[in-house]
Write an enzyme that holds these catalytic residues in place. Structure first.
Site, short mmCIF file in Angstrom:
data_model
loop_
_atom_site.label_atom_id
_atom_site.label_comp_id
_atom_site.label_asym_id
_atom_site.label_seq_id
_atom_site.Cartn_x
_atom_site.Cartn_y
_atom_site.Cartn_z
N ARG A 107 0.88 -1.19 0.00
CA ARG A 107 0.00 0.00 0.00
C ARG A 107 0.91 1.23 0.00
O ARG A 107 1.16 1.83 1.03
CB ARG A 107 -0.90 -0.04 1.23
CG ARG A 107 -1.89 1.13 1.34
CD ARG A 107 -2.80 0.91 2.54
NE ARG A 107 -3.72 1.99 2.75
CZ ARG A 107 -3.47 3.07 3.50
NH1 ARG A 107 -2.30 3.20 4.09
NH2 ARG A 107 -4.38 4.00 3.64
N SER A 178 -12.96 -3.76 0.69
CA SER A 178 -13.32 -3.22 2.02
C SER A 178 -14.84 -3.07 2.11
O SER A 178 -15.47 -2.65 1.14
CB SER A 178 -12.72 -1.83 2.23
OG SER A 178 -11.37 -1.82 1.90
N LYS A 207 -4.52 5.56 8.77
CA LYS A 207 -5.32 5.92 7.60
C LYS A 207 -6.15 7.14 7.97
O LYS A 207 -7.10 7.04 8.76
CB LYS A 207 -6.21 4.73 7.19
CG LYS A 207 -7.12 5.01 6.00
CD LYS A 207 -7.77 3.72 5.50
CE LYS A 207 -8.98 3.96 4.63
NZ LYS A 207 -8.70 4.66 3.36
C1 LIG Z 1 -7.24 -5.64 4.24
C2 LIG Z 1 -7.64 -4.24 3.96
N1 LIG Z 1 -8.84 -3.82 4.37
C3 LIG Z 1 -9.21 -2.55 4.13
C4 LIG Z 1 -8.38 -1.68 3.46
C5 LIG Z 1 -8.78 -0.27 3.15
O1 LIG Z 1 -9.02 -0.10 1.76
P1 LIG Z 1 -9.59 1.30 1.23
O2 LIG Z 1 -10.86 1.58 1.92
O3 LIG Z 1 -9.62 1.25 -0.23
O4 LIG Z 1 -8.51 2.35 1.70
P2 LIG Z 1 -7.00 2.47 1.25
O5 LIG Z 1 -6.21 1.40 1.93
O6 LIG Z 1 -6.92 2.33 -0.23
O7 LIG Z 1 -6.57 3.82 1.71
C6 LIG Z 1 -7.14 -2.17 3.04
N2 LIG Z 1 -6.26 -1.40 2.38
N3 LIG Z 1 -6.80 -3.45 3.30
C1 LIG Z 2 -5.36 0.57 5.59
C2 LIG Z 2 -6.46 0.66 6.55
N1 LIG Z 2 -7.75 0.43 6.22
C3 LIG Z 2 -8.59 0.57 7.22
C4 LIG Z 2 -10.05 0.40 7.12
O1 LIG Z 2 -10.73 0.61 8.12
O2 LIG Z 2 -10.50 0.05 6.04
S1 LIG Z 2 -7.83 0.99 8.65
C5 LIG Z 2 -6.33 0.98 7.90
C6 LIG Z 2 -5.05 1.27 8.61
C7 LIG Z 2 -4.64 0.15 9.54
O3 LIG Z 2 -3.46 0.51 10.17
P1 LIG Z 2 -3.16 0.19 11.71
O4 LIG Z 2 -3.04 -1.27 11.81
O5 LIG Z 2 -1.86 0.88 11.96
O6 LIG Z 2 -4.27 0.77 12.51
#
Ligand SMILES: Cc1ncc(COP(=O)(O)OP(=O)(O)O)c(N)n1
Ligand SMILES: Cc1nc(C(=O)O)sc1CCOP(=O)(O)O
Ligand SMILES: [Mg+2]
Length: 294
Positions: A107, A178, A207
């Site tokens: 990512r 997601s 995020k």
């Molecule tokens: C495993 C996993 N779950 C949720 C997310 C979040 O995807 P998204 O809502 O498209 O947000 P971004 O990661 O693209 O900012 C994820 N990356 N992975």
């Molecule tokens: C990439 C991402 N997606 C989210 C979602 O809710 O869809 S939360 C998230 C960030 C997760 O990072 P951490 O483990 O440091 O909290």
């Protein structure tokens, strides 16, 4: 197309072929011996070898991945970009794999993230590392990059390209979507998702545009609403919270900071994996004893 007339795909092909040509080798890019790599593979059950039949089964030559297999790969899911890491991302991912990560999502987004050839090269490098360790490699958002480096799949969210379009572009590779509501989950599955990423389960700093915090209850609610697809929980998950997420019926946990910000990424991954496996074992023994009472 680059300035010298070479396409992104051509460069990616060279990078990926370079890694594939060199494996297996006495020492890999991280200085691991064959024995060490084999040990990594045994940490990661359900193994794939780079370029073997078994690997191709996971990435689509023999059809879509089964839900059972998908669930195994979701157990410890590292989401990572270079800006998330305190150290070299290659080192962080290598250590996470040694600790038992089963899937890595590249990512590479946000201020300061890599672009162009550097991004492509890091993706190719991480893909090779994952496959050497028997883990899957998935790309976030960017289908073109995923195809260029021959990733195992793509993860998209509700604001990204439509799931059915991505499914058409990636063929039988893995598609993660997601979701937080049953409606989003059903639509994703209908459009070809192999697994769902549900979150944020807890508050997250990784995020900025995350949706509202859902709590582990969202997982129980989705299961109660009949969503049986493979699910990984994400957002603010730590080793102390992993068991709660799995007990709420996720198949595994996805983390950024719990591994990328740890002083010891391998130890952090190993602790998370142990918690997930412990919770999975106690959930399956609880459901077995419920079955025997019935
Ligand atoms: C495993 C996993 N779950 C949720 C997310 C979040 O995807 P998204 O809502 O498209 O947000 P971004 O990661 O693209 O900012 C994820 N990356 N992975
Ligand atoms: C990439 C991402 N997606 C989210 C979602 O809710 O869809 S939360 C998230 C960030 C997760 O990072 P951490 O483990 O440091 O909290
Ligand atoms: Mg996205």
């Amino acid at each position: 197309m680059n300035e010298d007339g070479t396409s992104v795909e051509a460069i990616a092909g060279e990078i990926v072929r370079g890694y594939m040509r060199e494996e297996p080798r006495e020492k890999d890019g991280m200085g691991k011996s064959k024995q060490e790599v084999n040990k990594l593979k045994s940490v990661n059950q359900g193994l794939i070898d780079n370029g073997t039949e078994e690997n191709r089964e996971c990435v689509g030559i023999h059809g879509r991945i089964s839900s059972d297999r998908m669930r195994e790969y979701l157990q410890l899911y590292l989401v990572v970009g270079s800006v998330d890491c305190k150290e070299d991302p290659v080192k962080v991912v290598s250590e996470a794999l040694e600790g038992g990560a089963t899937l890595v999502q590249f990512r590479e987004k946000g201020p300061g993230s890599l672009t162009g050839e550097a991004r492509l090269e890091l993706a190719g490098r991480l893909r090779a590392l994952c496959h050497s360790a028997g883990a899957l490699f998935i790309v976030n958002d960017d289908v073109e990059l995923a195809l260029a480096v021959d990733a195992d799949g793509v993860h998209i969210g509700q604001e990204d390209e439509a799931a059915d379009c991505v499914r058409a572009r990636i063929g039988e590779r893995i598609l993660g979507v997601s979701a937080i509501t049953a409606c989003e989950a059903r639509s994703a599955i209908h459009q070809g998702a192999d697994y769902l990423g549900i979150g944020p389960i807890y508050p997250t700093s990784s995020k900025k545009d995350a949706r509202a915090v859902q709590g582990p209850q969202v997982l129980k609610t989705l299961r109660a609403q009949g969503i049986a697809a493979p699910i990984v929980g994400i957002g603010g998950i730590t080793a102390a919270r992993a068991a709660e997420v799995v007990s709420a019926r996720a198949d595994g946990v996805a983390v950024i900071s719990a591994i990328t910000q740890a002083d010891d990424a391998q130890g952090a991954a190993a602790t998370l994996k142990r918690e997930v496996l412990r919770a999975l074992a106690s959930s399956s023994s609880a459901s077995a004893s419920q079955g025997s009472e019935a």
